[in-house]
Write an enzyme that holds these catalytic residues in place. Sequence first.
Site, PDB file in Angstrom:
ATOM      1  N   GLU A 261     -14.507 -13.638  25.198  1.00 11.09           N
ATOM      2  CA  GLU A 261     -14.528 -12.279  25.740  1.00 11.09           C
ATOM      3  C   GLU A 261     -15.827 -11.549  25.406  1.00 11.09           C
ATOM      4  OE1 GLU A 261     -13.964  -8.931  27.543  1.00 11.09           O
ATOM      5  OE2 GLU A 261     -12.384 -10.453  27.699  1.00 11.09           O
ATOM      6  N   THR A 305     -13.707  -9.320  33.728  1.00 14.71           N
ATOM      7  CA  THR A 305     -13.069 -10.580  33.335  1.00 14.71           C
ATOM      8  C   THR A 305     -12.399 -11.257  34.520  1.00 14.71           C
ATOM      9  OG1 THR A 305     -12.720  -9.877  31.045  1.00 14.71           O
ATOM     10  CG2 THR A 305     -11.246 -11.578  31.901  1.00 14.71           C
ATOM     11  N   HIS A 423     -13.752  -7.360  22.419  1.00 14.02           N
ATOM     12  CA  HIS A 423     -13.730  -6.481  23.585  1.00 14.02           C
ATOM     13  C   HIS A 423     -14.032  -5.061  23.136  1.00 14.02           C
ATOM     14  CE1 HIS A 423     -12.470  -4.432  27.237  1.00 14.02           C
ATOM     15  NE2 HIS A 423     -12.209  -5.586  27.821  1.00 14.02           N
ATOM     16  N   ASP A 482     -17.551 -14.482  29.479  1.00 10.52           N
ATOM     17  CA  ASP A 482     -17.137 -13.999  30.795  1.00 10.52           C
ATOM     18  C   ASP A 482     -18.056 -12.944  31.384  1.00 10.52           C
ATOM     19  OD1 ASP A 482     -16.316 -12.095  28.930  1.00 10.52           O
ATOM     20  OD2 ASP A 482     -14.440 -11.630  29.958  1.00 10.52           O
ATOM     21  N   HIS A 483     -18.611 -12.052  30.539  1.00 14.42           N
ATOM     22  CA  HIS A 483     -19.485 -10.992  31.050  1.00 14.42           C
ATOM     23  C   HIS A 483     -20.199 -10.333  29.877  1.00 14.42           C
ATOM     24  CE1 HIS A 483     -16.465  -8.101  29.638  1.00 14.42           C
ATOM     25  NE2 HIS A 483     -15.555  -8.784  30.309  1.00 14.42           N
TER      26      HIS A 483
END
Length: 692
Positions: A261, A305, A423, A482-483
Amino acid sequence: MAKFFKGLYAKLNTTLGFFFLMTALFWLKTYIAYRTKFTLGVESPIQQFILALNPLPTALLLFGIALYFRGKLSYWLMLIIDALQTTWLFANILYYREFSDFLSIGIVKGSGSVDNNLGKSLAGILHFSDLFVYLDVLVLIVLLLTKLIKVDKRPLKKRFAVTMTVFSIALMMMDYGLSVKDRSGLLTRTFDNNYIVKYLGLNEYAAFNAYQTHQQATSRSQASKADMKSVQKYLKNNPAGENFQYFGKEQGKNVFVFHLESFQQFLINYKYKGQEVTPNINAFYKDQNTLSFDNFFHQVAQGKTSDAEMMMENSLYGLPTGSAMISYGTSNTFQAAPAILSQHGYTTAAMHGDVPSFWNRGNTYKSWGYQNFFSKSFYPNADKPSYNVGYGLKDKIFLKDSAKYIQQLPQPFYAKVISVTNHYPYLLGKKDSSFPQTDTGDNTVDGYVVTAHYLDQAFGEFINYLKKVNLYDNSMIVVYGDHYGISNNHRPAIAKLLGKKKVTNYDLAMFQKVPFMIHAPGVQGGVNHTYGGEIDALPTMMDLLGIKTTGNYIMMGQDLLSTQRNQIVPFRDGNFVTPQYTKVGSQVYDTATGKLLDLTASQKKQVTSDQDHVNTVLGLSDKIMTRDLLRFYTPTGFKKVNKSDYNYSVSSTNSRLKQEQKDNPTSVQAKNGGKSTSSDYKTDAPELSKSK
């Protein structure tokens, strides 16, 4: 002077006076917000003028509605319209701060699917100065209630209302004309919402987004088999081909997809105060059997996500606005990795320590053909507040509890594991924190290395478990970020993290790199410098597993290991990176040096060609998604997914797994004489140590 103010006060006590006061205050606060809360990239004097102009037309138009009424109704209508517009502005300020984008209808419609546990995030995003946008609304209400401004009960002549409506529309057309002159194709060839807001305004952006949403619904209803021809033609003319050195090398192996994440590439080998932030992931990255890619980029837009999952498992881009999983995950036809692999003898499972409604996973995963989805209700500790952090179970607890289900999956299996602790807003209690915060002075950024280190520890514990139960050497382990975790709005902090005085648009483009690693037993690893992105992950994995996709499956990406691959990496906003050029808006940089280029004729030709490719591939992917084109095409040997075949309830899943232990005794637990291997999973999670 006294006479002037007396006259001004008298005018404010008329309907038109109040109207102009409200319009002026709304225009002023919107313009201030544009300049202080958003990064719109205003450059030339004409853009400065357009930005100052664009809040005015819709303010006049919307407030002008109240002029068709009289007395108190007119005044309160203006206040209600002001409050609604202000709330839209306020919501976008908060959303933009975290996501560097504007709210869309897709995001608003899907808010029920993504708003779980957002309280901490909201508290972290909100700045006290954001509340100033409501100041004029409160002041005007107070002035009316205290009768410092009196309601003018006289009816206003209709011609004033009509004149204001016509004038606002004319002003809107002038704004649009100036905008199109400065940026041609503003509404037809842009992939970046910043341009719409910069040139036309936040309200116009909302209207354009509503139009786009309607067009998507219309285009889907009008789609036909013929629409697939342009997609198939493109894929036929742009093949990459398999890399025969690697094709089928991992055939029959288990597959783990480990979702890191908000994890960015710069964290690999990154040290702070002499300590590695992610020593376990670093070791995995350097392992002799790990294929690591150091020029791999995330390509997500608003779907974050969910966009990453869409690309990783379908090789289709997310939407330019909103989330494809929310908008189309329930209704569309897909040919995703879980369905492909289940039809090649794999057991498929996804694991996530939050509710199945998050990003609409509970419905989307059925469309993708996941046989099992272990969500929040499968984890006994999921409801304990101290075991959670923002978006679900803490990673160490989640991964340990997931081992219970991993050991029951008949082999070979395909298992996706989604971590969440790293996150935003990057919060951990003191018991979980074993790494110092950075000292950039940005509260959003400084906790990032702390949660990344925690994720790394959890990853290390997970890998150790796989080794103990003989899964490590019998599995292809795919690890990806993911990002971004730190948005481009934190430039000073990013510069400090990277050891630079300041960062350029080129630096920010390179900052979008995320890890992509494939650990494959028996494969010679190393760092691969090819340029690629999340769209390329699925064809790469399928080729390693010996499943031919070229010429059969509709995938917009290409095998990263193919020597024939196209190395253009499109971003969702229409920018791109290649080994030669990095394009950000109107600027083009030399990718190798980061130097801003004054393009020669031949360079312009190449950049134009690359841009055409980017526009084509994004447009075709959007066509597939918004028109649900895959319903018209079935790959050879592929059976369409029937969503009614899947049930993710706890009782149904447990019953199914129990029966599979008898019918197909190939799981880790079955090979262990039916005994659980959960005790082989070792974690230092303080919550679990305390409970023993």
